[in-house]
Design an enzyme around this catalytic site. Structure first.
Site, mmCIF file in Angstrom:
data_model
loop_
_atom_site.group_PDB
_atom_site.id
_atom_site.type_symbol
_atom_site.label_atom_id
_atom_site.label_comp_id
_atom_site.label_asym_id
_atom_site.label_seq_id
_atom_site.Cartn_x
_atom_site.Cartn_y
_atom_site.Cartn_z
ATOM 1 N N ARG A 1 -20.871 24.549 23.687
ATOM 2 C CA ARG A 1 -20.920 23.454 24.671
ATOM 3 C C ARG A 1 -20.140 23.811 25.939
ATOM 4 O O ARG A 1 -20.545 23.427 27.040
ATOM 5 C CB ARG A 1 -20.360 22.169 24.069
ATOM 6 C CG ARG A 1 -21.363 21.429 23.235
ATOM 7 C CD ARG A 1 -20.840 20.078 22.806
ATOM 8 N NE ARG A 1 -21.884 19.362 22.086
ATOM 9 C CZ ARG A 1 -21.678 18.260 21.382
ATOM 10 N NH1 ARG A 1 -20.470 17.750 21.290
ATOM 11 N NH2 ARG A 1 -22.672 17.666 20.766
ATOM 12 N N GLY B 1 -27.432 18.134 15.626
ATOM 13 C CA GLY B 1 -26.533 18.455 14.516
ATOM 14 C C GLY B 1 -26.770 19.767 13.779
ATOM 15 O O GLY B 1 -26.606 20.845 14.342
ATOM 16 N N GLY C 1 -26.322 13.525 18.422
ATOM 17 C CA GLY C 1 -26.816 12.149 18.393
ATOM 18 C C GLY C 1 -27.694 11.801 19.580
ATOM 19 O O GLY C 1 -28.692 11.082 19.442
ATOM 20 N N LYS D 1 -31.841 12.964 4.803
ATOM 21 C CA LYS D 1 -32.236 11.570 4.570
ATOM 22 C C LYS D 1 -33.287 11.047 5.528
ATOM 23 O O LYS D 1 -33.191 11.264 6.735
ATOM 24 C CB LYS D 1 -30.997 10.680 4.701
ATOM 25 C CG LYS D 1 -29.977 10.892 3.609
ATOM 26 C CD LYS D 1 -28.809 9.987 3.853
ATOM 27 C CE LYS D 1 -27.896 9.899 2.643
ATOM 28 N NZ LYS D 1 -26.765 9.032 2.954
HETATM 29 C C1 3PG Z 1 -21.410 14.560 19.850
HETATM 30 O O1 3PG Z 1 -20.652 15.401 19.387
HETATM 31 O O2 3PG Z 1 -22.538 14.314 19.354
HETATM 32 C C2 3PG Z 1 -21.008 13.870 21.113
HETATM 33 O O3 3PG Z 1 -19.905 14.481 21.669
HETATM 34 C C3 3PG Z 1 -20.793 12.395 20.880
HETATM 35 O O4 3PG Z 1 -19.711 12.182 20.020
HETATM 36 P P1 3PG Z 1 -19.555 10.793 19.270
HETATM 37 O O5 3PG Z 1 -20.639 10.776 18.225
HETATM 38 O O6 3PG Z 1 -18.186 10.778 18.672
HETATM 39 O O7 3PG Z 1 -19.772 9.695 20.264
HETATM 40 MG MG MG Z 2 -21.753 12.939 16.762
#
Ligand code: 3PG
Ligand code: MG
Length: 401
Positions: free
Chosen positions: A39, A357, A380, A200
């Site tokens: 990142r 993810g 996310g 899931k």
């Molecule tokens: C992530 O790692 O997906 C983003 O930085 C968002 O983090 P968070 O899910 O804690 O809001």
């Molecule tokens: Mg996250």
């Protein structure tokens, strides 16, 4: 939500200006060291560009989930140090993202210099999208640049409210991410295919509902495929599944049929009595899954079939592994299909976009992440985009335009 609504920083005169950059410095840290700097690396061109054009660059970010209080283990200080190393220039650090420490650090910046401010989430106002907290952040800058696509699904002070207080722009990484996603979902070259895996169904129902209306072929793998098999009356032994969602799975299959989206489930699977590297595994036709076995990966015939399907596609989206790839014997399905996608992409026959993810970890483990056309740095936010939702951080930028 289109790119056309977003202002880029390309033509912005930033010389001498205090540019408040929302970045996503939420990187994995192990024993005080950044363990995956992807990142940060993605942010470098944008940050360098601003610094080289004479901006005073003030980087703000969240890190972990401290829930509105100070937590020394979630300080951005080690991340700022890593960023300095990667940038090849000094990076100042302020012990707080607002108030005197932040003001002092910002005031000390010369044109072309960079500072990182402490974790935004040490203040409760950040996650509450508190206008007063946003105003304290906005007071530190002359313009706001959001380059944190991966945090754009959060309506937080630093992603949403602040964009209403300062002239606001989309950073180059954010634009690149949106462009990649748009090339798959908004205006793709057809035929299109999507590979959706993961443990899931429950976490991906909205994604699947959105995708069946958008893609031509939908390959479902991972633990979630088990729920779809169960929904069709297939015996899946002791496999992980969500029986409560069988009806939802049937609805998704029905919606797919109506939209002429072909859903592909595994014909053959890798089964074992337990999830362990030493467990005796074998490949069986899905319909012959033993009652005492777990389905842990897709089989080679399925991979061959998926590969043939993808060979006819022009555009591919990938989210989620096809099997329990963290455990060596059950990584083969994911790795083999990822290699096939990589090869088609290298040959110029496929536009491939992956994200979310576990996906990046799986593609890295397969050694092919670099060969995909685009790998998103978002988790996310990538998923919420796949759900067809408007991301508050982007909406705020578009409204500010
Ligand atoms: C992530 O790692 O997906 C983003 O930085 C968002 O983090 P968070 O899910 O804690 O809001
Ligand atoms: Mg996250």
């Amino acid at each position: 939500m289109t790119l056309a609504n977003l202002k880029s920083t390309a033509d912005l005169d930033v010389r001498g200006k205090r540019v408040l950059v929302r970045a996503d410095l939420n990187v994995p840290v192990l024993d005080g060291q950044v363990s995956d700097a992807t990142r940060l690396e993605r942010l470098l061109p944008g940050l360098r560009g601003l610094a080289e054009r004479g901006a005073r660059v003030i980087v703000i970010s969240h890190f972990g989930r401290p829930r509105g209080g100070r937590d020394p283990s979630l300080s951005l200080k080690p991340v700022a140090a890593k960023l300095a190393q990667l940038l090849g220039r000094p990076v100042a650090f302020a012990e707080d993202c607002v108030g005197e420490p932040a003001e002092r650090t910002v005031a000390s910046l010369l044109p072309g210099q960079v500072a990182v401010l402490e974790n935004l989430r040490f203040h409760g106002g950040e996650e509450k999208n508190d206008p007063a907290f946003a105003a304290r952040l906005a007071a530190l800058g002359d313009v706001f640049v959001n380059d944190a696509f991966s945090a754009a699904h959060r309506a937080h002070a630093s992603t949403e409210a602040v964009a209403r207080l300062l002239p606001s722009y989309a950073g180059p990484l954010l634009l690149e991410e949106i462009k990649a996603l748009a090339s798959v979902l908004e205006n793709p070259v057809r035929p299109t295919a999507a590979v959706i895996g993961g443990a899931k169904v429950s976490t991906k129902i909205p994604v699947l509902k959105n995708l069946v209306a958008k893609v031509d072929k939908l390959i479902i793998g991972g633990g979630m495929a088990n729920t779809f098999l169960l929904a069709q009356g297939v015996e899946i032994g002791k496999s992980l599944a969500e029986p409560d969602l069988a009806q939802t799975a049937r609805e998704i299959l029905h919606a797919a049929k109506e939209r002429h989206c072909e859903v592909l489930l595994p014909h053959d699977v890798v089964v074992a009595p337990r999830l362990a590297a030493t467990a005796p595994w074998r490949i069986v036709p899905t319909l012959e899954t033993p009652a005492d076995a777990l389905i842990l990966d897709v089989g080679p015939k399925s991979v061959a079939h998926y590969t043939a399907v993808i060979e006819h596609a022009k555009t591919l989206l990938w989210n989620g592994p096809l099997g329990a790839f963290e455990c060596e014997p059950f990584a083969q399905g994911t790795f083999a299909l990822a290699r096939a996608v990589a090869e088609l992409t290298r040959a110029g026959r496929l536009l491939s976009v992956a994200g979310g993810g576990d996906t990046v970890a799986a593609l890295n483990a397969a050694g092919v992440a670099d060969a995909f056309s685009y790998v998103s740095s978002a988790g996310g936010a990538f998923l919420e985009w796949l759900e067809g939702r408007d991301l508050p951080g982007i909406v705020a930028l578009a409204a500010a335009a």
